[in-house]
Design a protein around this motif. Structure first.
Motif, mmCIF file in Angstrom:
data_model
loop_
_atom_site.group_PDB
_atom_site.id
_atom_site.type_symbol
_atom_site.label_atom_id
_atom_site.label_comp_id
_atom_site.label_asym_id
_atom_site.label_seq_id
_atom_site.Cartn_x
_atom_site.Cartn_y
_atom_site.Cartn_z
ATOM 1 N N PHE A 1 -0.811 -1.029 11.857
ATOM 2 C CA PHE A 1 -1.699 0.369 11.436
ATOM 3 C C PHE A 1 -1.894 0.037 10.106
ATOM 4 C CE2 PHE A 1 -3.022 3.527 8.193
ATOM 5 C CZ PHE A 1 -4.218 3.944 8.628
ATOM 6 N N VAL A 2 -0.988 0.003 9.024
ATOM 7 C CA VAL A 2 -1.275 -0.210 7.658
ATOM 8 C C VAL A 2 -1.793 -2.439 7.659
ATOM 9 C CG1 VAL A 2 0.358 -1.323 5.671
ATOM 10 C CG2 VAL A 2 0.681 0.774 7.717
ATOM 11 N N ARG A 3 -1.522 -2.675 8.553
ATOM 12 C CA ARG A 3 -1.810 -4.230 8.364
ATOM 13 C C ARG A 3 -2.954 -4.202 8.851
ATOM 14 N NH1 ARG A 3 -0.464 -9.170 11.395
ATOM 15 N NH2 ARG A 3 -2.087 -10.450 11.565
ATOM 16 N N ARG A 4 -3.494 -3.633 9.892
ATOM 17 C CA ARG A 4 -4.586 -3.512 10.039
ATOM 18 C C ARG A 4 -5.669 -3.051 8.882
ATOM 19 N NH1 ARG A 4 -7.696 -0.066 12.317
ATOM 20 N NH2 ARG A 4 -5.890 1.451 12.999
ATOM 21 N N THR A 5 -5.333 -2.290 8.095
ATOM 22 C CA THR A 5 -5.917 -1.139 6.845
ATOM 23 C C THR A 5 -6.662 -2.275 5.736
ATOM 24 O OG1 THR A 5 -5.539 0.447 7.640
ATOM 25 C CG2 THR A 5 -5.617 0.530 5.655
ATOM 26 N N LEU A 6 -4.927 -3.025 5.759
ATOM 27 C CA LEU A 6 -5.023 -4.193 4.137
ATOM 28 C C LEU A 6 -5.990 -6.099 4.661
ATOM 29 C CD1 LEU A 6 -1.279 -4.301 4.184
ATOM 30 C CD2 LEU A 6 -2.501 -3.106 2.698
ATOM 31 N N ASP A 7 -5.671 -5.632 6.552
ATOM 32 C CA ASP A 7 -6.295 -6.785 6.654
ATOM 33 C C ASP A 7 -8.550 -6.809 6.381
ATOM 34 O OD1 ASP A 7 -4.455 -8.277 7.789
ATOM 35 O OD2 ASP A 7 -4.739 -7.917 9.809
ATOM 36 N N GLU A 8 -8.845 -5.084 6.763
ATOM 37 C CA GLU A 8 -9.768 -4.869 6.677
ATOM 38 C C GLU A 8 -10.532 -4.810 4.746
ATOM 39 O OE1 GLU A 8 -12.868 -3.455 8.925
ATOM 40 O OE2 GLU A 8 -11.621 -4.510 9.134
ATOM 41 N N MET A 9 -9.181 -4.236 4.590
ATOM 42 C CA MET A 9 -10.044 -3.983 3.022
ATOM 43 C C MET A 9 -9.905 -5.616 2.189
ATOM 44 S SD MET A 9 -6.221 -1.682 1.790
ATOM 45 C CE MET A 9 -6.450 -2.070 -0.167
ATOM 46 N N VAL A 10 -9.225 -6.871 3.514
ATOM 47 C CA VAL A 10 -9.433 -8.052 2.523
ATOM 48 C C VAL A 10 -10.756 -8.614 2.867
ATOM 49 C CG1 VAL A 10 -8.935 -10.268 3.069
ATOM 50 C CG2 VAL A 10 -6.550 -9.034 2.207
ATOM 51 N N ARG A 11 -11.488 -8.247 4.359
ATOM 52 C CA ARG A 11 -12.796 -8.525 4.492
ATOM 53 C C ARG A 11 -13.621 -7.790 4.043
ATOM 54 N NH1 ARG A 11 -15.906 -7.821 9.155
ATOM 55 N NH2 ARG A 11 -14.921 -5.786 9.462
ATOM 56 N N ARG A 12 -13.372 -6.515 3.899
ATOM 57 C CA ARG A 12 -14.835 -5.607 3.656
ATOM 58 C C ARG A 12 -14.323 -6.204 1.627
ATOM 59 N NH1 ARG A 12 -15.783 -0.652 5.963
ATOM 60 N NH2 ARG A 12 -14.730 -0.730 8.397
ATOM 61 N N ARG A 13 -13.328 -6.931 0.615
ATOM 62 C CA ARG A 13 -12.815 -6.608 -0.591
ATOM 63 C C ARG A 13 -13.262 -4.886 -1.253
ATOM 64 N NH1 ARG A 13 -13.751 -11.100 -3.366
ATOM 65 N NH2 ARG A 13 -14.587 -10.060 -5.038
ATOM 66 N N VAL A 14 -12.563 -4.621 -0.333
ATOM 67 C CA VAL A 14 -12.016 -3.223 -1.078
ATOM 68 C C VAL A 14 -10.366 -3.437 -1.932
ATOM 69 C CG1 VAL A 14 -11.390 -0.979 -0.108
ATOM 70 C CG2 VAL A 14 -13.494 -2.296 0.891
ATOM 71 N N GLN A 15 -10.293 -3.043 -3.221
ATOM 72 C CA GLN A 15 -9.216 -3.277 -4.107
ATOM 73 C C GLN A 15 -8.033 -1.883 -3.640
ATOM 74 O OE1 GLN A 15 -9.494 -2.993 -8.296
ATOM 75 N NE2 GLN A 15 -7.314 -3.934 -8.006
ATOM 76 N N ALA A 16 -8.941 -1.375 -3.247
ATOM 77 C CA ALA A 16 -7.980 0.322 -2.684
ATOM 78 C C ALA A 16 -8.554 1.327 -2.070
ATOM 79 C CB ALA A 16 -7.451 1.083 -4.130
ATOM 80 N N VAL A 17 -7.728 2.014 -0.817
ATOM 81 C CA VAL A 17 -8.159 3.298 -0.237
ATOM 82 C C VAL A 17 -7.636 4.344 -0.358
ATOM 83 C CG1 VAL A 17 -8.829 1.284 1.746
ATOM 84 C CG2 VAL A 17 -6.505 1.565 1.532
ATOM 85 N N ASP A 18 -7.897 5.496 0.132
ATOM 86 C CA ASP A 18 -7.350 6.753 -0.749
ATOM 87 C C ASP A 18 -8.096 7.874 0.480
ATOM 88 O OD1 ASP A 18 -6.181 8.835 -2.110
ATOM 89 O OD2 ASP A 18 -7.456 8.682 -3.543
ATOM 90 N N VAL A 19 -6.985 8.352 1.528
ATOM 91 C CA VAL A 19 -7.909 8.807 2.550
ATOM 92 C C VAL A 19 -8.183 10.419 2.095
ATOM 93 C CG1 VAL A 19 -4.894 10.575 2.181
ATOM 94 C CG2 VAL A 19 -6.940 9.842 5.034
ATOM 95 N N LYS A 20 -9.223 10.129 2.967
ATOM 96 C CA LYS A 20 -10.071 11.860 2.266
ATOM 97 C C LYS A 20 -8.876 12.757 2.074
ATOM 98 C CE LYS A 20 -14.383 9.485 3.144
ATOM 99 N NZ LYS A 20 -15.446 8.575 4.082
ATOM 100 N N ARG A 21 -9.627 13.769 1.665
ATOM 101 C CA ARG A 21 -8.832 14.825 1.751
ATOM 102 C C ARG A 21 -9.455 15.282 2.677
ATOM 103 N NH1 ARG A 21 -4.732 17.550 -0.282
ATOM 104 N NH2 ARG A 21 -4.760 16.700 -1.980
#
Ligand code: NAP
Length: 497
Positions: free
Chosen positions: A405-425
């Motif tokens: 899951f962590v790898r997939r999330t990081l891959d997706e961040m790279v693909r979409r040029r997202v620098q940081a993700v913070d789970v919604k409250r």
């Protein structure tokens, strides 16, 4: 330490080189990430480095307590012992060339998120700091020993040590030994050391249910078969996997009732003395505390040199321990089989998230995370074996899913040029409300004290559904569960999209 890989992929720190850190390292290496694994120990293995007590073994069948991508056809027996598990983990780490990424002998003490440059700063015990874009904690749940504060500990002239920090410099053979606690660790080491001690007193606060352990060696023919045909090894794994999947942890389930009846029958068969049996009989259903398996635990108390003590310990004396009934128990060595601060997640780390919020404060009333892996207010932080991920399957299975899951999330961040993700409250809160609701009626809330609960009663370690449910739920999580910070606008604090 490995050199930084050029490119715009996040740099990742992994804290812990145990089963979780290894799973994470393998994912990050496969994804071409620049990553560093920090560990206070000198090598890979984590809990299997620390717990070297006599008889240490895993009570999850070894073919299931292994990575799905690194099956081991050569497990010596159903429940392998610690040295074999440690060697397995070291081999997996070596096979994936993780050694170059390891910073050994280094304890990470603090993590600080920067709201301005959207990075984590790690502080280590030697005072140095390191910057990373993302951090994965893989410190396990059983990393900080619980050593009770018994009055007078300083005056005791003998030695003391905790089960997870066994003193191998001197044998307990021929000694008068006190062992405090009757949990999963004591059940393994007490029978191992009993025969060689001059005398062993086992101090029990709460009795535990123990079932027979079916631990059979694999034959040379089976080893050959598993090597030749991995499908055969998989069948052994699948049998264990399915047994866990079928488990029902509700207090009124047929499984709970059946296991409790069987454990009671086993105890009755193994302990003839009615007074001793009464002391060893729990008053709660199987599962309220971690179910234990041993064929040597009950027979140990029939030994002439072993005594079960149920009067509570009140203090240390110079020569041993005094119990509430006034008796002094003179011993050379006191072993703390008193467990870990399991419900106090990330106790060894001080974590500061957005706007300086402190995780320890926010988890004051019990740790929570979304699927045990991400916490609102702590962007780009991932907690392997985090809150409510324990108890229903092999933890290796859970860790693998979390690392993917962590790898997939990081891959997706790279693909979409997202620098940081913070789970919604709201995503986090709705999930936690649901799982706490599902805890109602489970054995973990039955009438026993256990390490699954915060002192306020909330179950913080257990997952209330099956292992496959956890994996399926995690597989559905995409970036839409997160507030996102774009790589190009990294000067602002969180900008929800
Ligand atoms: P544990 O199961 O938490 O047991 C701790 C024991 O110490 C309990 O009997 C507890 O009594 C007693 N205790 C704690 N504080 C005490 C105090 N102040 N005075 C007297 N007694 C006290 O700890 P553990 O045996 O180390 O096992 C912890 C976990 O490690 C296991 O549940 C398991 O997850 C893991 N483990 C796994 C394996 C494996 O085979 N996979 C093997 C060993 C350990 P109470 O019951 O009254 O609290």
């Amino acid at each position: 330490m490995i050199a930084k890989i050029a490119g715009d992929k996040p740099r990742v720190a992994v804290i812990g080189a145990g089963p979780g850190g290894i799973a994470m390292g393998i994912q990050l290496a496969a994804g071409g990430y620049d990553f560093t694994i920090f560990d206070r120990n000198d090598g890979f293995g984590g809990t299997w480095c620390n717990n070297t007590y006599p008889g240490a073994a895993c009570d999850v069948p070894s073919h299931f307590y292994s990575y799905s991508f690194a099956l081991n056809p050569r497990w010596s027996k159903t429940f392998a012992n610690q040295p074999e598990i440690l060697t397995y983990l070291e081999n997996v780490a070596a096979d994936h060339r993780l050694g170059n990424h390891l910073v050994p002998g280094t304890r990470v003490s603090t993590l600080r998120w920067s709201d301005t440059d959207h990075r984590w700063t790690l502080e280590t015990d030697d005072g140095s700091t390191h910057q990373f874009d993302a951090v994965v904690t893989a410190v396990g749940m059983l990393d900080v020993p619980n050593i009770p504060e018994v009055p007078g500990a300083n005056r005791f002239r003998g030695r003391t040590f905790h089960s997870s920090n066994w003193d191998h410099s001197k044998s307990t053979a021929g000694e008068r030994v006190a062992s405090i606690g009757t949990g999963a660790s004591a059940v393994q080491y007490v029978p191992e050391i009993a025969a060689h001690t001059a005398h062993l007193t086992v101090f029990q606060r709460t009795p535990i249910w123990v079932s027979p352990r079916y631990d059979e060696p694999f034959t040379p023919e089976q080893h050959e078969l598993f090597e030749r045909d991995p499908e055969e090894a998989l069948k052994v794994r699948d049998t264990a996997f399915e047994a866990y999947e079928a488990a029902n942890f509700r207090v009124d389930s047929e499984m709970t009732k059946g296991l409790t009846d069987m454990a009671r029958e086993y105890l009755t068969r193994k302990v003839a003395d009615p007074e001793l049996r009464a002391k060893l009989t729990p008053s709660y259903p199987v599962g309220c505390k971690r179910p234990l398996q041993s064929r040597t635990w009950f027979p140990t108390f029939a030994r002439p040199n072993v005594r079960l003590e149920t009067s509570p310990i009140v203090e240390f004396t110079e020569r041993g321990l005094r119990t509430a009934d006034g008796a002094e128990h003179e011993v050379d060595t006191v072993i703390y089989g008193t467990g870990f601060h399991a419900a106090d997640y990330l106790r060894s780390l001080d974590v500061y998230g957005t706007r300086g919020r402190r995780l320890r404060d926010e988890w004051r009333d019990g740790a929570e995370a979304y699927l045990g892996t991400v916490v609102p207010g702590y962007p780009n932080l991932f907690t392997l074996y985090g809150p409510n991920t324990n108890g229903v399957t092999s933890i290796i299975y859970i860790l693998e899913a979390q690392a993917e899951f962590v790898r997939r999330t990081l891959d997706e961040m790279v693909r979409r040029r997202v620098q940081a993700v913070d789970v919604k409250r709201d995503v986090h809160d709705a999930y936690n409300a649901e799982i706490q609701q599902a805890m109602q009626g489970t054995v973990w809330l039955a009438n026993c004290n256990n390490y699954y609960r915060h002192p306020n009663g909330k179950v913080v370690t257990q997952f209330p559904y099956s292992g496959t449910t956890f994996v399926a739920m995690l597989a559905e999580v995409g970036l839409d569960a997160f507030d996102q910070m774009e790589a190009t606008t990294c000067r602002e604090s969180t900008t929800p999209r």
